[in-house]
Design a protein around this motif. Structure first.
Motif, PDB file in Angstrom:
ATOM      1  N   THR A  19       6.257   2.443 -11.485  1.00  0.00           N
ATOM      2  CA  THR A  19       7.024   2.498 -10.239  1.00  0.00           C
ATOM      3  C   THR A  19       7.703   3.840 -10.056  1.00  0.00           C
ATOM      4  OG1 THR A  19       7.418   0.103 -10.250  1.00  0.00           O
ATOM      5  CG2 THR A  19       8.938   1.459  -8.961  1.00  0.00           C
ATOM      6  N   VAL A  20       8.423   4.289 -11.068  1.00  0.00           N
ATOM      7  CA  VAL A  20       9.207   5.524 -10.906  1.00  0.00           C
ATOM      8  C   VAL A  20       8.334   6.770 -10.973  1.00  0.00           C
ATOM      9  CG1 VAL A  20      11.280   4.423 -11.818  1.00  0.00           C
ATOM     10  CG2 VAL A  20       9.786   5.694 -13.373  1.00  0.00           C
ATOM     11  N   SER A  21       7.104   6.644 -11.491  1.00  0.00           N
ATOM     12  CA  SER A  21       6.206   7.805 -11.566  1.00  0.00           C
ATOM     13  C   SER A  21       5.230   7.862 -10.403  1.00  0.00           C
ATOM     14  CB  SER A  21       5.436   7.789 -12.891  1.00  0.00           C
ATOM     15  OG  SER A  21       4.631   6.624 -13.007  1.00  0.00           O
ATOM     16  N   ALA A  22       5.468   7.022  -9.389  1.00  0.00           N
ATOM     17  CA  ALA A  22       4.644   7.007  -8.168  1.00  0.00           C
ATOM     18  C   ALA A  22       3.183   6.717  -8.465  1.00  0.00           C
ATOM     19  CB  ALA A  22       4.796   8.320  -7.402  1.00  0.00           C
ATOM     20  N   GLN A  23       2.925   5.787  -9.379  1.00  0.00           N
ATOM     21  CA  GLN A  23       1.566   5.414  -9.741  1.00  0.00           C
ATOM     22  C   GLN A  23       1.171   4.045  -9.182  1.00  0.00           C
ATOM     23  OE1 GLN A  23      -0.517   7.570 -11.388  1.00  0.00           O
ATOM     24  NE2 GLN A  23       1.210   8.978 -11.140  1.00  0.00           N
ATOM     25  N   ALA A  24       1.932   3.546  -8.238  1.00  0.00           N
ATOM     26  CA  ALA A  24       1.657   2.219  -7.678  1.00  0.00           C
ATOM     27  C   ALA A  24       0.326   2.211  -6.931  1.00  0.00           C
ATOM     28  CB  ALA A  24       2.780   1.804  -6.741  1.00  0.00           C
ATOM     29  N   LYS A  25      -0.363   1.075  -6.973  1.00  0.00           N
ATOM     30  CA  LYS A  25      -1.626   0.889  -6.263  1.00  0.00           C
ATOM     31  C   LYS A  25      -1.461  -0.233  -5.239  1.00  0.00           C
ATOM     32  CE  LYS A  25      -3.752   3.843  -8.947  1.00  0.00           C
ATOM     33  NZ  LYS A  25      -4.178   5.170  -8.427  1.00  0.00           N
ATOM     34  N   SER A  26      -2.030  -0.049  -4.074  1.00  0.00           N
ATOM     35  CA  SER A  26      -1.912  -1.075  -3.033  1.00  0.00           C
ATOM     36  C   SER A  26      -3.080  -2.040  -3.102  1.00  0.00           C
ATOM     37  CB  SER A  26      -1.843  -0.435  -1.642  1.00  0.00           C
ATOM     38  OG  SER A  26      -3.024   0.281  -1.373  1.00  0.00           O
ATOM     39  N   SER A  27      -2.812  -3.298  -2.789  1.00  0.00           N
ATOM     40  CA  SER A  27      -3.854  -4.321  -2.755  1.00  0.00           C
ATOM     41  C   SER A  27      -4.380  -4.535  -1.338  1.00  0.00           C
ATOM     42  CB  SER A  27      -3.305  -5.647  -3.305  1.00  0.00           C
ATOM     43  OG  SER A  27      -2.195  -6.092  -2.533  1.00  0.00           O
ATOM     44  N   ARG A  28      -3.713  -3.957  -0.359  1.00  0.00           N
ATOM     45  CA  ARG A  28      -4.120  -4.063   1.037  1.00  0.00           C
ATOM     46  C   ARG A  28      -4.392  -2.667   1.604  1.00  0.00           C
ATOM     47  NH1 ARG A  28       0.787  -6.991   3.797  1.00  0.00           N
ATOM     48  NH2 ARG A  28       1.892  -5.764   2.200  1.00  0.00           N
ATOM     49  N   PRO A  29      -5.199  -2.569   2.643  1.00  0.00           N
ATOM     50  CA  PRO A  29      -5.450  -1.258   3.250  1.00  0.00           C
ATOM     51  C   PRO A  29      -4.166  -0.649   3.806  1.00  0.00           C
ATOM     52  CG  PRO A  29      -7.066  -2.872   4.000  1.00  0.00           C
ATOM     53  CD  PRO A  29      -6.011  -3.635   3.272  1.00  0.00           C
ATOM     54  N   ASN A  30      -4.073   0.657   3.731  1.00  0.00           N
ATOM     55  CA  ASN A  30      -2.944   1.379   4.295  1.00  0.00           C
ATOM     56  C   ASN A  30      -2.974   1.228   5.819  1.00  0.00           C
ATOM     57  OD1 ASN A  30      -1.214   3.464   5.307  1.00  0.00           O
ATOM     58  ND2 ASN A  30      -1.399   4.524   3.352  1.00  0.00           N
ATOM     59  N   PRO A  31      -1.881   0.784   6.445  1.00  0.00           N
ATOM     60  CA  PRO A  31      -1.874   0.603   7.905  1.00  0.00           C
ATOM     61  C   PRO A  31      -2.128   1.896   8.680  1.00  0.00           C
ATOM     62  CG  PRO A  31       0.041  -0.440   6.887  1.00  0.00           C
ATOM     63  CD  PRO A  31      -0.609   0.386   5.840  1.00  0.00           C
ATOM     64  N   ALA A  32      -1.910   3.037   8.013  1.00  0.00           N
ATOM     65  CA  ALA A  32      -2.095   4.318   8.689  1.00  0.00           C
ATOM     66  C   ALA A  32      -3.462   4.931   8.426  1.00  0.00           C
ATOM     67  CB  ALA A  32      -1.004   5.299   8.243  1.00  0.00           C
ATOM     68  N   ALA A  33      -4.315   4.212   7.698  1.00  0.00           N
ATOM     69  CA  ALA A  33      -5.596   4.790   7.292  1.00  0.00           C
ATOM     70  C   ALA A  33      -6.485   5.137   8.481  1.00  0.00           C
ATOM     71  CB  ALA A  33      -6.319   3.825   6.358  1.00  0.00           C
TER      72      ALA A  33
END
Length: 210
Positions: A19-33
């Motif tokens: 979390t703090v190292s900005a390594q999170a992965k999304s399970s849904r598409p980015n709304p801005a993609a």
């Protein structure tokens, strides 16, 4: 079957590190993609970056809160709901981190501090019982939804990417609060609600710059 305590601590540490190292992965598409380009002035880009950094910090806090509250919840059904919300909040974390990169900016330098403080709040809330813990979620999401709505008013009108992300975050936060309410959340006392607002004000003001 619940995990042995040492294993739970290791998993919590791993999540905190990601979390703090900005390594999170999304399970849904980015709304801005689907949005191809931005047309932002230097001042607009800087302002958008400040707001998205605030939102990223908010998602760091959400990860910590939900992780702590689910780990120390008293019933499996509450733990499952908190874990489900945590997954969607990780989407928000990944989306905001990606948007900050697109804006040529960075995440908060105080990310470990934000996470630690929020985790401690989550443990305290959980130890007060599931009803109080859920009530804390409801009030948190209520305040976050209002905060995101204000960002939609202040983000540059032509920053369609940031606006798309923030709008989806707002929708999700409303749903998380409603889910917690349906499980028997208790109303937070007025002094607690005021204290939460003051803490949020300090966080948002600081994270915009640092």
């Amino acid at each position: 079957m619940s995990l042995p305590h040492p294993d739970r601590l290791l998993l919590a540490f791993d999540r905190a590190l990601r979390t703090v190292s900005a390594q999170a992965k999304s399970s849904r598409p980015n709304p801005a993609a689907h949005i191809v380009t931005d047309n932002l002035s230097e001042q607009e880009q800087k302002h958008s970056a400040g707001l998205m950094r605030v939102n990223h910090v908010g998602e760091i806090c959400a990860q910590a809160l939900y992780d702590a509250q689910s780990s120390f919840s008293h019933t499996p059904v509450v733990a499952r709901q908190l874990q489900h919300s945590c997954v969607e909040e990780e989407d928000h974390l990944a989306w905001t981190a990606n948007r900050l990169k697109e804006l040529n900016s960075r995440t908060s330098l105080l990310s470990p501090l934000w996470y630690a403080g929020a985790y401690a709040c989550g443990v305290v809330a959980a130890k007060c019982g599931d009803a109080a813990s859920l009530g804390f979620v409801v009030e948190t999401e209520r305040q976050v939804e209002a905060h995101l709505a204000s960002h939609l008013q202040t983000l540059p009108q032509n920053d369609a990417k940031s606006r798309a992300i923030v709008e989806q975050m707002r929708v999700d936060e409303v749903a998380h609060g409603a889910a917690a309410q349906s499980l028997g959340a208790s109303e937070m006392p007025l002094p607690v609600r005021i204290g939460m607002k003051l803490m949020a004000k300090i966080m948002t003001t600081t994270a915009y710059y640092v």
